[in-house]
Design an enzyme around this catalytic site. Structure first.
Site, mmCIF file in Angstrom:
data_model
loop_
_atom_site.group_PDB
_atom_site.id
_atom_site.type_symbol
_atom_site.label_atom_id
_atom_site.label_comp_id
_atom_site.label_asym_id
_atom_site.label_seq_id
_atom_site.Cartn_x
_atom_site.Cartn_y
_atom_site.Cartn_z
ATOM 1 N N GLY A 1 0.833 -1.201 0.000
ATOM 2 C CA GLY A 1 0.000 0.000 0.000
ATOM 3 C C GLY A 1 0.865 1.247 0.000
ATOM 4 N N CYS B 1 1.772 0.261 -8.512
ATOM 5 C CA CYS B 1 2.862 0.775 -7.680
ATOM 6 C C CYS B 1 4.133 0.990 -8.504
ATOM 7 C CB CYS B 1 3.131 -0.166 -6.523
ATOM 8 S SG CYS B 1 3.214 -1.877 -7.005
ATOM 9 N N GLU C 1 3.907 10.174 -5.976
ATOM 10 C CA GLU C 1 3.165 9.127 -6.674
ATOM 11 C C GLU C 1 1.748 9.631 -6.960
ATOM 12 O OE1 GLU C 1 2.399 5.581 -4.306
ATOM 13 O OE2 GLU C 1 2.793 4.359 -6.080
HETATM 14 P P1 NDP Z 1 -3.426 2.592 1.840
HETATM 15 O O1 NDP Z 1 -1.995 2.378 2.075
HETATM 16 O O2 NDP Z 1 -4.183 3.424 2.792
HETATM 17 O O3 NDP Z 1 -4.188 1.183 1.743
HETATM 18 C C1 NDP Z 1 -3.604 -0.088 1.625
HETATM 19 C C2 NDP Z 1 -4.263 -1.079 2.572
HETATM 20 O O4 NDP Z 1 -3.962 -0.757 3.925
HETATM 21 C C3 NDP Z 1 -5.783 -1.090 2.506
HETATM 22 O O5 NDP Z 1 -6.263 -2.380 2.757
HETATM 23 C C4 NDP Z 1 -6.138 -0.133 3.623
HETATM 24 O O6 NDP Z 1 -7.455 -0.239 4.041
HETATM 25 C C5 NDP Z 1 -5.150 -0.537 4.678
HETATM 26 N N1 NDP Z 1 -4.884 0.485 5.683
HETATM 27 C C6 NDP Z 1 -5.183 1.814 5.659
HETATM 28 N N2 NDP Z 1 -4.722 2.424 6.771
HETATM 29 C C7 NDP Z 1 -4.122 1.473 7.511
HETATM 30 C C8 NDP Z 1 -3.435 1.470 8.764
HETATM 31 N N3 NDP Z 1 -3.258 2.593 9.468
HETATM 32 N N4 NDP Z 1 -2.921 0.319 9.230
HETATM 33 C C9 NDP Z 1 -3.053 -0.824 8.532
HETATM 34 N N5 NDP Z 1 -3.700 -0.885 7.345
HETATM 35 C C10 NDP Z 1 -4.220 0.235 6.836
HETATM 36 O O7 NDP Z 1 -3.644 3.150 0.420
HETATM 37 P P2 NDP Z 1 -4.853 4.059 -0.078
HETATM 38 O O8 NDP Z 1 -5.907 3.194 -0.540
HETATM 39 O O9 NDP Z 1 -5.277 5.084 0.916
HETATM 40 O O10 NDP Z 1 -4.137 4.825 -1.270
HETATM 41 C C11 NDP Z 1 -3.356 5.975 -1.006
HETATM 42 C C12 NDP Z 1 -2.201 6.103 -1.916
HETATM 43 O O11 NDP Z 1 -1.343 4.997 -1.659
HETATM 44 C C13 NDP Z 1 -2.503 5.970 -3.390
HETATM 45 O O12 NDP Z 1 -2.811 7.176 -3.974
HETATM 46 C C14 NDP Z 1 -1.202 5.432 -3.902
HETATM 47 O O13 NDP Z 1 -0.328 6.487 -4.115
HETATM 48 C C15 NDP Z 1 -0.679 4.595 -2.797
HETATM 49 N N6 NDP Z 1 -0.925 3.167 -2.992
HETATM 50 C C16 NDP Z 1 0.113 2.373 -3.381
HETATM 51 C C17 NDP Z 1 -0.115 1.049 -3.602
HETATM 52 C C18 NDP Z 1 0.966 0.154 -4.025
HETATM 53 O O14 NDP Z 1 0.675 -0.891 -4.622
HETATM 54 N N7 NDP Z 1 2.194 0.444 -3.733
HETATM 55 C C19 NDP Z 1 -1.423 0.434 -3.456
HETATM 56 C C20 NDP Z 1 -2.440 1.344 -2.987
HETATM 57 C C21 NDP Z 1 -2.168 2.658 -2.779
HETATM 58 P P3 NDP Z 1 -8.539 0.694 3.273
HETATM 59 O O15 NDP Z 1 -8.636 0.205 1.899
HETATM 60 O O16 NDP Z 1 -9.778 0.486 4.008
HETATM 61 O O17 NDP Z 1 -8.029 2.099 3.393
#
Ligand code: NDP
Length: 486
Positions: free
Chosen positions: A242, A298, A395
């Protein structure tokens, strides 16, 4: 010389929507704990939305702290028996899951597209086959773990918490579950809030495969469920994919707890086009690098570095090619660019694009008619970008590419490495030696030559710097799920 057109036929595509009448979706899904779907301790159901229409698809139970606790207890109880199975038997379960994913591939692809907004062509041809391939791959490793960490005796870690994002929902679940289970761990998976459905279908598949109860639990919900899971006692490892911000929060929460952690975070990957590249092929690679999955990738090639001598040619060809991208209904088999995953993500993209314009970069967005409902963003190209602009540093996670130029190989390497991220890179050149030289100088976990976004379960994937640590895929993907005993 002007050439008269020989025909007045307009070569428009006819609509080719994929049918949805074969789906077997329930109206409501509970949590998956102990091999069964169950009610959450505090009844909370939230609809999951189709981002292309804003219509609800199904009601999803969200887990609370008591559910997390119960899932951990169940996983702990199941783990010794799972680990004690003959290795080949564990492998057989994974083979079954892989085959069931293949059997239900069409349904899974349609659901992935409905829930996440990605073009059906991608969920059908990339996400689902690759998810099955990961289970097949790690099924094969289950009885060869001693070769995974050469000459050392290894054992499973125990119970692992796995948190995945919304950009490749089933595939990310497979990346995490397949190696974790092959190594003898039991797992609790937290899918993303906006895309829980294919994980819940995977729960059904685990039932069909007669996977022993408690080996896999699936707890949908928002970020607080992830945060609760991370902080709950009784886990041996967290695997997270994430954003870098959440990755940092998790690392802080785990500090001093003696738990294992792998983080696969964001990126701002450089796609480098040298003057000796096959330009038409490179343009296809650029398009695949940044517009695949609406740029919600990503490792997207979001920083395009082009050698100055071919800058104008590449931009002209890229812009012409972007004009031919088909944007719209993700279920249409001709669609190249689907819906943005959520209103929140659309807002993030719009904010960064506005920052690009404010800072003086030149924006071009493809002129196309976008559907009235749903979340959409037209493919966008920024030129006159300076390395300090936010669109060159942060990003965007959307269909937006920022172009920078370079004169020499050394400058290309320096600019490519000038990022706090280090997930992936692409190199387009006709010269093999140059590709190897540049690849070895890049601080990026994956470097593609004359291709981009090419994934294979046998190859390790992961980052440097703020892109995280730990590897997924191939034998390297076993290591983070094993403890070396001696
Ligand atoms: P997040 O990092 O918030 O989400 C990834 C996962 O973590 C989801 O299942 C999310 O739940 C969960 N999560 C959120 N907050 C927490 C926490 N504090 N502790 C543990 N788990 C948590 O990504 P976002 O969806 O908010 O996206 C935000 C930005 O992140 C995007 O714009 C992008 O830039 C980046 N991103 C990068 C990714 C990658 O593959 N490297 C993938 C996704 C996002 P929930 O979905 O309910 O928020």
């Amino acid at each position: 010389m002007t050439v008269e057109p020989r025909t007045s036929i307009v070569w428009e595509y006819a609509p080719a929507p994929e049918a949805t009448d074969h789906l077997r979706l329930a109206e409501r899904y509970g949590l998956f704990i102990g091999g069964a779907f169950c009610e959450p301790a505090e009844a909370r159901y939230v609809p999951t939305i189709n981002p292309a229409t804003e219509e609800p698809i199904a009601e999803i139970a969200w887990a609370g702290p008591r559910d997390v606790e119960r899932a951990i207890e169940v996983a702990r109880a199941a783990q010794p028996r799972w680990a004690a199975l003959p290795d080949r038997e564990r492998g057989k379960y994974l083979f079954r899951i892989a085959r069931l994913i293949q059997e239900r591939a069409r349904e899974l692809a349609v659901v992935e597209t409905l829930d996440g907004g990605k073009p059906l062509r991608e969920s059908r041809d990339v996400d689902i086959p690759l998810a099955a391939a990961h289970f097949f791959h790690y099924a094969g490793w289950a009885d060869k773990l001693r070769y995974g960490v050469v000459a050392r005796k290894v054992e499973p870690l125990g119970v692992v918490g796995q948190i995945v994002p919304w950009n490749f929902p089933l595939l990310m679940a497979a990346w995490k579950l397949a190696p974790g289970l092959a190594c003898g761990n039991t797992a609790i998976l937290k899918p993303a809030e906006t895309t829980p459905l294919t994980a819940l279908l995977l729960a059904e598949i685990c039932q069909e495969a007669e996977l022993p109860d408690g080996v896999v639990s699936i707890l949908p919900g928002d970020g607080t469920v992830g945060a609760t899971l991370v902080r709950a006692p009784g886990l041996d490892k967290i695997a997270f994919t994430g954003s870098t911000a959440v990755g940092r929060d998790i690392q802080t929460a785990l500090a001093g707890r003696g738990m294992e952690l792998t983080l696969e975070l964001g990126g701002k990957s450089a796609n480098i086009v040298f003057e000796d590249a096959a330009i038409d092929q490179a343009v296809e690679g650029i398009v695949n690098g940044i517009f695949f999955n609406q740029g919600h990738v990503c490792c997207a090639g979001s920083r395009l570095l082009i050698q100055e001598s071919v800058l104008d040619e590449v931009i002209a060809k890229l812009w012409a090619r972007m004009g031919r991208l088909r944007i719209g209904d993700p279920l249409d088999k001709n669609t190249d660019v689907g819906a943005i995953n959520s209103a929140e993500q659309l807002e993030r993209i719009e904010t960064l694009v506005a920052a690009g314009e404010d800072e003086g970069a030149v924006r071009r967005s493809v002129a196309c008619s976008l559907p009235e409902r749903g979340y959409w963003f037209a493919p966008t190209l920024f030129t006159d970008v300076s390395p300090a602009h936010r669109i060159a540093v942060e990003e965007i996670f959307g269909p937006v590419v920022s172009v920078l130029s370079f004169r020499t190989q050394a400058e290309a390497i320096e600019k490519a490495n000038n990022s706090r991220y280090g997930l992936a890179a692409g190199i387009w050149t006709d010269k093999g030696a140059k590709a190897f030289e540049v690849a070895s100088a890049l601080r990026a976990g994956v470097v593609w030559q004359n291709t981009y976004n090419h994934f294979d379960p046998t190859a390790a994937f992961g980052g440097y710097k703020e892109s995280g640590f730990g590897r997924e895929g191939g034998p390297a993907g076993l290591r983070p799920y094993l403890r070396v005993v001696r």
